[in-house]
Scaffold this motif. Structure first.
Motif, PDB file in Angstrom:
ATOM      1  N   TYR A 243      -3.070  -1.888   0.152  1.00  0.00           N
ATOM      2  CA  TYR A 243      -3.330  -2.865   1.209  1.00  0.00           C
ATOM      3  C   TYR A 243      -2.606  -4.181   0.921  1.00  0.00           C
ATOM      4  CZ  TYR A 243      -6.993   0.000   3.339  1.00  0.00           C
ATOM      5  OH  TYR A 243      -7.666   0.999   3.976  1.00  0.00           O
ATOM      6  N   THR A 246       1.079  -3.778   1.548  1.00  0.00           N
ATOM      7  CA  THR A 246       1.340  -3.721   2.989  1.00  0.00           C
ATOM      8  C   THR A 246       1.211  -5.103   3.616  1.00  0.00           C
ATOM      9  OG1 THR A 246       0.470  -1.477   3.049  1.00  0.00           O
ATOM     10  CG2 THR A 246       0.652  -2.620   5.148  1.00  0.00           C
ATOM     11  N   PHE A 247       0.193  -5.848   3.237  1.00  0.00           N
ATOM     12  CA  PHE A 247      -0.011  -7.190   3.768  1.00  0.00           C
ATOM     13  C   PHE A 247       1.168  -8.107   3.429  1.00  0.00           C
ATOM     14  CE2 PHE A 247      -1.651 -11.526   3.324  1.00  0.00           C
ATOM     15  CZ  PHE A 247      -2.155 -11.724   4.598  1.00  0.00           C
ATOM     16  N   ASP A 250       4.237  -7.038   5.756  1.00  0.00           N
ATOM     17  CA  ASP A 250       4.142  -7.410   7.168  1.00  0.00           C
ATOM     18  C   ASP A 250       2.707  -7.831   7.443  1.00  0.00           C
ATOM     19  OD1 ASP A 250       4.314  -7.775   9.848  1.00  0.00           O
ATOM     20  OD2 ASP A 250       5.256  -5.822  10.279  1.00  0.00           O
ATOM     21  N   TYR A 254      -0.275  -5.654   9.461  1.00  0.00           N
ATOM     22  CA  TYR A 254      -1.472  -5.298   8.690  1.00  0.00           C
ATOM     23  C   TYR A 254      -2.722  -5.821   9.386  1.00  0.00           C
ATOM     24  CZ  TYR A 254      -4.884  -5.228   4.908  1.00  0.00           C
ATOM     25  OH  TYR A 254      -6.007  -5.022   4.168  1.00  0.00           O
ATOM     26  N   SER A 255      -2.655  -7.039   9.879  1.00  0.00           N
ATOM     27  CA  SER A 255      -3.801  -7.622  10.574  1.00  0.00           C
ATOM     28  C   SER A 255      -4.093  -6.862  11.858  1.00  0.00           C
ATOM     29  CB  SER A 255      -3.506  -9.102  10.888  1.00  0.00           C
ATOM     30  OG  SER A 255      -4.569  -9.680  11.620  1.00  0.00           O
ATOM     31  N   ARG A 258      -5.832  -3.511  11.010  1.00  0.00           N
ATOM     32  CA  ARG A 258      -7.208  -3.739  10.583  1.00  0.00           C
ATOM     33  C   ARG A 258      -8.081  -4.083  11.793  1.00  0.00           C
ATOM     34  NH1 ARG A 258      -9.045  -1.905   6.103  1.00  0.00           N
ATOM     35  NH2 ARG A 258     -10.406  -3.714   5.742  1.00  0.00           N
TER      36      ARG A 258
END
Length: 292
Positions: A243, A246-247, A250, A254-255, A258
């Motif tokens: 995670y 990935t955050f 990008d 990612y947001s 989620r």
């Protein structure tokens, strides 16, 4: 005249037949006349097997069985040298040796009298032999010697009855019923005590095995839980790293992902209710048709 002759002839035939005495094979006979035994030169006349003449209606015949007889009486109580009681079952083989002496000593050759007197003598001889030995000696192998000694003594003591003792045998030796009962009770109590001891030892071993097994299971479960926590922790750490990576690559995407997962979880049920402000950050990606 002819009829009288026939009657006389029939009488003579009947007298002749009644004058004949038949002694079978294996028998001997003694004849008494007017209450006195017939003798030859002072010796009782013994009739051998075959046909013999006698005075009809006067002579009385006593047949004596000269074959080997078996006397099998009831078991009797004997005492050993250590004053222990035994129930002994025995039998005797005997035959008439002196017919005159036998006839006189048994009140006219009565077999029941002979067996009673003989049984008494045999029991006395056996009682003497058992009284000289212990139970261990009797049971462990000296029974043959005991029987031989009893036979020798019985032959001597039975001679005054005109009897020859051919054999003396002990069939069975038992303890008296009351003694056997007490012995069996003691043996049963001993076996019960041994069984209780074995049962207690078995229960003790069972508890030990059960305790060891429970301890082993507890250790294995704890070890498995520890390993599961380690694996779960490693997985969570790996997931967190993924995670994070990935955050960092990008953050906006990612947001967005989620938020979609949050939308899916929030509206998965038919009765889900959420109370939010219209400008809440939760609806951030639902306000723009481009998803920005």
């Amino acid at each position: 005249m002819g009829r009288l002759t026939a009657i006389i002839a029939a009488i003579l035939v009947a007298v002749f037949l009644s004058s004949i005495m038949t002694v079978n094979e294996g028998e001997r006979a003694i004849v008494s006349r007017f209450g006195k035994i017939l003798k030859d030169d002072g010796v009782t006349r013994i009739y051998e097997p075959g046909l013999h003449l006698k005075l009809p209606m006067i002579d009385k015949i006593k047949f004596l069985d000269s074959r080997i007889q078996t006397l099998d009486g009831a078991a009797d109580r004997f005492v050993t040298s250590e004053k222990k009681d035994l129930m002994v079952d025995s039998y005797v083989k005997w035959r008439i040796l002196d017919h005159e002496k036998y006839y006189l000593s048994t009140n006219g050759g009565i077999k029941a009298n002979a067996e009673s007197l003989l049984q008494r003598k045999i029991n006395n001889d056996l009682r003497t032999e058992f009284g000289r030995r212990t139970i261990k000696e009797i049971v462990s192998g000296s029974r043959d010697e005991l029987q031989q000694d009893a036979l020798k003594n019985a032959s001597e003591s039975a001679a005054d009855l005109g009897i020859e003792v051919v054999d003396v045998r002990v069939k069975q030796i038992n303890l008296p019923a009351n003694v056997s009962s007490s012995i069996y009770q003691r043996m049963r109590a001993e076996r019960t005590a041994v069984a209780k001891e074995h049962r207690a030892q078995g229960m003790e071993q069972s508890e030990i095995i059960r305790a060891k097994t429970d301890a082993s299971v507890t250790i294995q479960i704890a070890d498995a839980q520890r390993k599961a926590l380690e694996v779960r922790g490693e997985g969570d750490a790996t997931a967190a790293k993924i995670y994070a990576d990935t955050f960092n690559k990008d953050p906006e995407f990612y947001s967005f992902i989620r938020s979609l997962e949050a939308y899916k979880e929030s509206f998965s049920g038919d009765s889900n209710i959420m109370v939010l402000e219209p400008d809440s950050e939760f609806f951030k990606y639902m306000k723009s048709s481009q998803g920005k």
